[in-house]
Design a protein around this motif. Structure first.
Motif, PDB file in Angstrom:
ATOM      1  N   GLY A 130       0.813  -1.214   0.000  1.00 46.77           N
ATOM      2  CA  GLY A 130       0.000   0.000   0.000  1.00 46.77           C
ATOM      3  C   GLY A 130       0.841   1.256   0.000  1.00 46.77           C
ATOM      4  O   GLY A 130       0.486   2.257  -0.632  1.00 46.77           O
ATOM      5  N   ALA A 131       1.957   1.230   0.717  1.00 47.29           N
ATOM      6  CA  ALA A 131       2.845   2.402   0.745  1.00 47.29           C
ATOM      7  C   ALA A 131       3.425   2.674  -0.636  1.00 47.29           C
ATOM      8  O   ALA A 131       3.494   3.821  -1.073  1.00 47.29           O
ATOM      9  N   VAL A 132       3.811   1.613  -1.332  1.00 48.09           N
ATOM     10  CA  VAL A 132       4.350   1.777  -2.682  1.00 48.09           C
ATOM     11  C   VAL A 132       3.265   2.320  -3.605  1.00 48.09           C
ATOM     12  O   VAL A 132       3.482   3.278  -4.359  1.00 48.09           O
ATOM     13  N   GLY A 133       2.091   1.710  -3.544  1.00 53.73           N
ATOM     14  CA  GLY A 133       0.987   2.192  -4.378  1.00 53.73           C
ATOM     15  C   GLY A 133       0.592   3.615  -4.036  1.00 53.73           C
ATOM     16  O   GLY A 133       0.315   4.432  -4.920  1.00 53.73           O
ATOM     17  N   GLY A 134       0.574   3.953  -2.742  1.00 53.75           N
ATOM     18  CA  GLY A 134       0.238   5.312  -2.321  1.00 53.75           C
ATOM     19  C   GLY A 134       1.283   6.321  -2.737  1.00 53.75           C
ATOM     20  O   GLY A 134       0.958   7.476  -3.050  1.00 53.75           O
ATOM     21  N   VAL A 144       2.956   6.300  -5.422  1.00 53.89           N
ATOM     22  CA  VAL A 144       2.771   6.584  -6.840  1.00 53.89           C
ATOM     23  C   VAL A 144       1.768   7.719  -7.034  1.00 53.89           C
ATOM     24  O   VAL A 144       1.939   8.578  -7.898  1.00 53.89           O
ATOM     25  N   ILE A 145       0.720   7.743  -6.191  1.00 53.80           N
ATOM     26  CA  ILE A 145      -0.301   8.795  -6.335  1.00 53.80           C
ATOM     27  C   ILE A 145      -0.097   9.936  -5.346  1.00 53.80           C
ATOM     28  O   ILE A 145      -0.929  10.830  -5.240  1.00 53.80           O
ATOM     29  N   GLY A 146       0.989   9.912  -4.568  1.00 59.99           N
ATOM     30  CA  GLY A 146       1.318  11.015  -3.678  1.00 59.99           C
ATOM     31  C   GLY A 146       0.813  10.890  -2.253  1.00 59.99           C
ATOM     32  O   GLY A 146       0.885  11.846  -1.494  1.00 59.99           O
ATOM     33  N   HIS A 147       0.315   9.721  -1.834  1.00 58.57           N
ATOM     34  CA  HIS A 147      -0.183   9.516  -0.468  1.00 58.57           C
ATOM     35  C   HIS A 147       0.333   8.187   0.095  1.00 58.57           C
ATOM     36  O   HIS A 147      -0.442   7.260   0.320  1.00 58.57           O
ATOM     37  N   PRO A 148       1.645   8.090   0.372  1.00 59.34           N
ATOM     38  CA  PRO A 148       2.179   6.814   0.852  1.00 59.34           C
ATOM     39  C   PRO A 148       1.628   6.397   2.214  1.00 59.34           C
ATOM     40  O   PRO A 148       1.402   5.215   2.453  1.00 59.34           O
ATOM     41  N   GLY A 149       1.385   7.352   3.109  1.00 65.15           N
ATOM     42  CA  GLY A 149       0.848   7.021   4.437  1.00 65.15           C
ATOM     43  C   GLY A 149      -0.546   6.439   4.351  1.00 65.15           C
ATOM     44  O   GLY A 149      -0.864   5.425   4.981  1.00 65.15           O
ATOM     45  N   ARG A 150      -1.390   7.082   3.580  1.00 64.69           N
ATOM     46  CA  ARG A 150      -2.768   6.602   3.417  1.00 64.69           C
ATOM     47  C   ARG A 150      -2.769   5.239   2.716  1.00 64.69           C
ATOM     48  O   ARG A 150      -3.521   4.341   3.083  1.00 64.69           O
ATOM     49  N   GLY A 151      -1.917   5.088   1.726  1.00 67.60           N
ATOM     50  CA  GLY A 151      -1.817   3.804   1.022  1.00 67.60           C
ATOM     51  C   GLY A 151      -1.367   2.696   1.948  1.00 67.60           C
ATOM     52  O   GLY A 151      -1.868   1.578   1.889  1.00 67.60           O
ATOM     53  N   MET A 208      -1.840   2.574   5.207  1.00 68.31           N
ATOM     54  CA  MET A 208      -2.939   2.242   6.134  1.00 68.31           C
ATOM     55  C   MET A 208      -3.955   1.319   5.466  1.00 68.31           C
ATOM     56  O   MET A 208      -4.373   0.319   6.040  1.00 68.31           O
ATOM     57  N   VAL A 209      -4.364   1.672   4.263  1.00 66.48           N
ATOM     58  CA  VAL A 209      -5.346   0.857   3.541  1.00 66.48           C
ATOM     59  C   VAL A 209      -4.760  -0.518   3.238  1.00 66.48           C
ATOM     60  O   VAL A 209      -5.422  -1.547   3.411  1.00 66.48           O
ATOM     61  N   GLY A 210      -3.508  -0.547   2.804  1.00 62.67           N
ATOM     62  CA  GLY A 210      -2.854  -1.824   2.501  1.00 62.67           C
ATOM     63  C   GLY A 210      -2.717  -2.704   3.724  1.00 62.67           C
ATOM     64  O   GLY A 210      -2.935  -3.909   3.662  1.00 62.67           O
ATOM     65  N   ALA A 211      -2.370  -2.106   4.874  1.00 64.48           N
ATOM     66  CA  ALA A 211      -2.224  -2.885   6.105  1.00 64.48           C
ATOM     67  C   ALA A 211      -3.553  -3.487   6.526  1.00 64.48           C
ATOM     68  O   ALA A 211      -3.626  -4.662   6.899  1.00 64.48           O
ATOM     69  N   ALA A 212      -4.620  -2.693   6.466  1.00 58.67           N
ATOM     70  CA  ALA A 212      -5.943  -3.201   6.851  1.00 58.67           C
ATOM     71  C   ALA A 212      -6.389  -4.310   5.911  1.00 58.67           C
ATOM     72  O   ALA A 212      -6.884  -5.359   6.356  1.00 58.67           O
ATOM     73  N   SER A 213      -6.205  -4.105   4.624  1.00 58.50           N
ATOM     74  CA  SER A 213      -6.601  -5.125   3.646  1.00 58.50           C
ATOM     75  C   SER A 213      -5.764  -6.389   3.802  1.00 58.50           C
ATOM     76  O   SER A 213      -6.294  -7.507   3.779  1.00 58.50           O
ATOM     77  N   GLY A 214      -4.465  -6.212   3.956  1.00 53.18           N
ATOM     78  CA  GLY A 214      -3.578  -7.364   4.097  1.00 53.18           C
ATOM     79  C   GLY A 214      -3.838  -8.145   5.372  1.00 53.18           C
ATOM     80  O   GLY A 214      -3.813  -9.370   5.371  1.00 53.18           O
ATOM     81  N   ALA A 215      -4.087  -7.429   6.483  1.00 51.12           N
ATOM     82  CA  ALA A 215      -4.376  -8.107   7.747  1.00 51.12           C
ATOM     83  C   ALA A 215      -5.669  -8.912   7.644  1.00 51.12           C
ATOM     84  O   ALA A 215      -5.752 -10.046   8.130  1.00 51.12           O
ATOM     85  N   THR A 216      -6.667  -8.333   7.008  1.00 49.54           N
ATOM     86  CA  THR A 216      -7.937  -9.052   6.838  1.00 49.54           C
ATOM     87  C   THR A 216      -7.737 -10.293   5.981  1.00 49.54           C
ATOM     88  O   THR A 216      -8.224 -11.373   6.320  1.00 49.54           O
ATOM     89  N   ALA A 217      -7.022 -10.140   4.879  1.00 48.50           N
ATOM     90  CA  ALA A 217      -6.763 -11.294   4.010  1.00 48.50           C
ATOM     91  C   ALA A 217      -5.954 -12.361   4.744  1.00 48.50           C
ATOM     92  O   ALA A 217      -6.240 -13.556   4.634  1.00 48.50           O
ATOM     93  N   GLY A 218      -4.945 -11.945   5.514  1.00 49.13           N
ATOM     94  CA  GLY A 218      -4.140 -12.897   6.280  1.00 49.13           C
ATOM     95  C   GLY A 218      -4.951 -13.622   7.329  1.00 49.13           C
ATOM     96  O   GLY A 218      -4.793 -14.822   7.532  1.00 49.13           O
TER      97      GLY A 218
END
Length: 138
Positions: free
Chosen positions: A79-83, A85-92, A94-104
């Protein structure tokens, strides 16, 4: 209420059907007694192992925690890498961590837990004593 009970019974049956079992080499004893008797002996040895205190699966809680944490870490990095790219690494992140934790968590919840070493050794010894030759677990 009946639908919920049926669902619980189906879930328990499904989990039991997926439980790892020993694979028996088709030696002379196995050929003499046949598959049905061998299956019954496996069930009896498994019950004896549980009665002796061996657990038929490793700790599910620890597996869930590890799977959730790993998913969160991987999701956060992605998510940080994806964020970025669009200028929001912190927000990316957070979203990536929540999604990844749920998937895990979900992956860990439905993953088949391997039997403990003590359980496998107990069942293998019991089957050996009965004349079988266990060659592995599946």
């Amino acid at each position: 209420m009946v639908k919920q009970s049926a669902l619980v019974v189906l879930l328990v049956w499904f989990v039991a059907a997926c439980a790892p079992k020993p694979i028996l080499y088709p030696n002379v004893h196995y050929k003499e007694v046949g598959k049905d008797v061998a299956e019954r002996d496996i069930e009896e040895c498994s019950a004896m192992a549980k009665d002796a205190g061996a657990t038929s699966s490793q700790g599910k809680t620890g597996q869930l925690v590890g799977s959730t944490a790993a998913g969160g870490a991987i999701g956060s990095a992605g998510g940080a890498v994806g964020g970025a790219v669009i200028g929001h690494p912190g927000r990316g992140a957070m979203v990536g961590a929540a999604s990844g934790a749920t998937a895990g968590f979900l992956r860990g919840l439905f993953r088949r837990s391997p039997p403990s070493n003590a359980y496998k050794q107990f069942v293998n010894r019991c089957l050996n004593d009965r004349g079988y030759d266990p060659v592995g677990w599946e």
